[in-house]
Design an enzyme around this catalytic site. Structure first.
Site, PDB file in Angstrom:
ATOM      1  N   LYS A  28      40.078  25.293   6.367  1.00 51.21           N
ATOM      2  CA  LYS A  28      40.317  26.035   7.616  1.00 51.21           C
ATOM      3  C   LYS A  28      40.779  27.465   7.330  1.00 51.21           C
ATOM      4  O   LYS A  28      40.353  28.415   7.988  1.00 51.21           O
ATOM      5  CB  LYS A  28      41.379  25.309   8.459  1.00 51.21           C
ATOM      6  CG  LYS A  28      40.827  24.064   9.134  1.00 51.21           C
ATOM      7  CD  LYS A  28      41.902  23.268   9.845  1.00 51.21           C
ATOM      8  CE  LYS A  28      42.778  22.517   8.884  1.00 51.21           C
ATOM      9  NZ  LYS A  28      43.564  21.432   9.413  1.00 51.21           N
TER      10      LYS A  28
ATOM     11  N   SER B 254      41.569  19.940   3.453  1.00 51.41           N
ATOM     12  CA  SER B 254      41.671  20.113   4.903  1.00 51.41           C
ATOM     13  C   SER B 254      42.310  21.461   5.232  1.00 51.41           C
ATOM     14  O   SER B 254      41.778  22.267   6.022  1.00 51.41           O
ATOM     15  CB  SER B 254      42.522  18.960   5.470  1.00 51.41           C
ATOM     16  OG  SER B 254      42.952  19.224   6.766  1.00 51.41           O
TER      17      SER B 254
ATOM     18  N   HIS C 153      50.587  29.209   5.877  1.00 50.82           N
ATOM     19  CA  HIS C 153      50.407  27.856   6.399  1.00 50.82           C
ATOM     20  C   HIS C 153      51.557  26.991   5.916  1.00 50.82           C
ATOM     21  O   HIS C 153      51.905  27.009   4.746  1.00 50.82           O
ATOM     22  CB  HIS C 153      49.091  27.254   5.899  1.00 50.82           C
ATOM     23  CG  HIS C 153      48.863  25.874   6.427  1.00 50.82           C
ATOM     24  ND1 HIS C 153      48.289  25.627   7.655  1.00 50.82           N
ATOM     25  CD2 HIS C 153      49.191  24.665   5.932  1.00 50.82           C
ATOM     26  CE1 HIS C 153      48.255  24.332   7.875  1.00 50.82           C
ATOM     27  NE2 HIS C 153      48.798  23.719   6.841  1.00 50.82           N
TER      28      HIS C 153
ATOM     29  N   ARG D  15      41.528  10.239   9.614  1.00 53.88           N
ATOM     30  CA  ARG D  15      42.595   9.951   8.637  1.00 53.88           C
ATOM     31  C   ARG D  15      43.884   9.583   9.340  1.00 53.88           C
ATOM     32  O   ARG D  15      44.635   8.723   8.890  1.00 53.88           O
ATOM     33  CB  ARG D  15      42.826  11.176   7.740  1.00 53.88           C
ATOM     34  CG  ARG D  15      41.721  11.396   6.735  1.00 53.88           C
ATOM     35  CD  ARG D  15      41.801  12.798   6.150  1.00 53.88           C
ATOM     36  NE  ARG D  15      43.071  13.066   5.522  1.00 53.88           N
ATOM     37  CZ  ARG D  15      43.675  14.264   5.502  1.00 53.88           C
ATOM     38  NH1 ARG D  15      43.111  15.312   6.057  1.00 53.88           N
ATOM     39  NH2 ARG D  15      44.821  14.412   4.910  1.00 53.88           N
TER      40      ARG D  15
ATOM     41  N   ASP E  32      36.380  19.002   9.115  1.00 57.12           N
ATOM     42  CA  ASP E  32      37.805  18.691   8.997  1.00 57.12           C
ATOM     43  C   ASP E  32      38.361  18.157  10.313  1.00 57.12           C
ATOM     44  O   ASP E  32      39.158  17.225  10.333  1.00 57.12           O
ATOM     45  CB  ASP E  32      38.610  19.911   8.564  1.00 57.12           C
ATOM     46  CG  ASP E  32      40.087  19.556   8.525  1.00 57.12           C
ATOM     47  OD1 ASP E  32      40.451  18.690   7.712  1.00 57.12           O
ATOM     48  OD2 ASP E  32      40.856  20.091   9.335  1.00 57.12           O
TER      49      ASP E  32
HETATM   50  N1  URA Z   1      47.596  19.735   7.716  1.00 55.64           N
HETATM   51  C1  URA Z   1      46.251  19.833   7.725  1.00 55.64           C
HETATM   52  O1  URA Z   1      45.684  20.759   8.292  1.00 55.64           O
HETATM   53  N2  URA Z   1      45.538  18.899   7.101  1.00 55.64           N
HETATM   54  C2  URA Z   1      46.104  17.865   6.454  1.00 55.64           C
HETATM   55  O2  URA Z   1      45.405  17.056   5.898  1.00 55.64           O
HETATM   56  C3  URA Z   1      47.516  17.764   6.453  1.00 55.64           C
HETATM   57  C4  URA Z   1      48.248  18.723   7.098  1.00 55.64           C
END
Ligand code: URA
Length: 426
Positions: free
Chosen positions: A190, A186, A85, A171, A164
């Site tokens: 995931k 967040s 990621h 947000r 999320d």
């Molecule tokens: N990427 C995400 O998935 N969540 C965040 O809060 C920031 C970047």
């Protein structure tokens, strides 16, 4: 009656208190189900941004976000699973060559990706440049492709961490994206819900990233590495430079073209360097430390894997990608060296050309974007092309030109070379 009131949870965090496990479980669940209002969650997110969270609070918040949806079981996949990621950058197309490359080396890569918002691009938007390719797969299709091809890049299903999904959108419009506890929970909710066995994080640092300095990036990386470990996902992070765009392209189709060059054994040196650094970390985390990703780029195995991955999702890897009718080439006004190309300003230029979106419902332009002719450190003569702006609509070019001009500095002396990989956390 649950015995909790949102306003008490907000007040507790506003005043610098530590939220209890029960308060966190309740507020995340109640928000997901619509029992806590957006304005209340926005106030709580702002209190978290200003007051922070303890390690225990972050762990519980993450667990509550995972529990808001399903957790995939990847056990039908016989190979070790490992994902990567990136916290997001400009010209960051690394997922495109990396996913098939790591699959070619023996691991399975379950890559659930997102779309771009603001000045950072999204992997799904880029891949949608490929005619026929589709981002939406069912869980059954996702697991079958992972088992048969070893590489999948697709959209996260609605069932993964719905808390999320809702909170991230909130947000985004309330100035609360930049809170480290909220970013860490967040991302990790995931990735943990997706079911990967191991995870490598590319935490970006610099003007084009959420994290503008190394200390914040290190704190985010450590927080995520701990969260992964606590949920049984082997996690390591690289802190990497995002003060300059990655590679020579920023946009959608242009980034796919550059990624295919890397898969063919060419491509810009920085894109190849980061792809290989992340591939080595992923393969080590997957228990395949002896695999040789550089050889897989050279001998065509990575390209074969890309073609299989694209075809499995309906795409035609041989189809030409759309090109932009409007192209503006910008040339150097003086002799010297390219001293800097600011990632944020160039990201905004690409966005103004149509490569990104202003609201999440907006479409993106497939051929729009920026192609750099020079990188920081390159010598230039007056009149040499520095970069080109591409758009479907000529009306988009003047505003993009202003940002791009701000991004590029030509100076009499060459700049100091900065390392791309700054630090490893793991
Ligand atoms: N990427 C995400 O998935 N969540 C965040 O809060 C920031 C970047």
């Amino acid at each position: 009656m649950s015995g909790f009131a949102a306003v008490d949870v907000i007040r507790a965090k506003r005043d610098g208190g530590v939220l209890s496990d029960a308060q966190i479980d309740w507020v995340v669940d109640a928000y997901t189900r619509g029992l806590v209002a957006d304005e209340q969650m926005a106030a709580l997110a702002m209190a978290i941004l200003l007051r922070g969270m303890s390690a225990q609070e972050i762990a519980r918040w993450t667990a509550a976000m995972i529990a808001s949806g399903e957790r995939l079981d990847l056990s039908p996949v016989s190979r070790p699973t490992v994902d990567k990621h990136s916290t997001g950058g400009v010209g960051d197309k690394i997922t495109l060559p990396l996913t098939p490359l790591v699959a070619a080396c023996g691991a399975a890569v379950p890559q659930l990706s997102g779309r771009g918002l603001g000045h950072t691009g999204g992997t799904l938007d880029k891949l949608e440049s490929v005619p026929g390719w589709r981002a939406a797969l069912s869980n059954v299709e996702f697991i079958a492709q992972l088992r048969d091809v070893g590489a999948v890049i697709c959209a996260a299903g609605e069932g993964l961490a719905p808390a999320d999904r809702k909170l991230y959108a909130l947000r985004d419009v309330t100035g609360t994206v930049e809170a480290i506890p909220l970013i860490a929970s967040s991302i990790m909710s995931k990735k943990i819900a997706e079911g990967t066995g191991a995870l490598v994080l590319d935490v970006k640092v610099g003007t084009g990233a959420f994290m503008k300095n190394v200390d914040d990036a290190r704190e985010l990386a450590r927080t995520m590495v701990e969260l992964g470990g606590a949920h049984g996902v082997r996690t390591v992070a690289l802190l990497t430079d995002m003060s300059t765009p990655l590679g020579l392209t920023i946009g959608n189709a242009v980034e796919v073209t550059e990624s295919v060059e890397v898969l063919a054994g060419g491509g810009p040196a920085d894109v190849v360097e980061l792809t290989l650094a992340l591939a080595r970390e992923m393969l080590a985390a997957a228990g395949l430390p002896d695999a040789d990703p550089a050889a897989a780029l050279r001998d065509g195995r990575a390209m074969d894997s890309w073609r299989r991955m694209i075809r499995a999702q309906g795409g035609d890897p041989d189809a030409p990608l759309p090109t932009a009718p409007e192209v503006e080439v910008v040339r150097a006004e003086s002799d010297g060296f390219v001293a800097a190309i600011d990632a944020y300003a160039m990201g905004v230029a690409a966005w103004r050309l149509g490569a990104g979106r202003a609201r999440k419902e907006d479409p993106v332009s497939i051929p729009a974007g920026v192609v750099l002719h020079k990188r920081p450190g390159d010598p230039v003569r007056a009149g040499d092309p520095l970069y080109e702006l591409r758009a479907e609509d000529a009306g988009r070019i003047p505003a993009a030109l202003a940002d791009a001009a701000r991004a590029v500095t030509v100076a009499p002396a060459a700049p100091e070379r900065k390392p791309l990989v700054i630090e490893r956390v793991g």
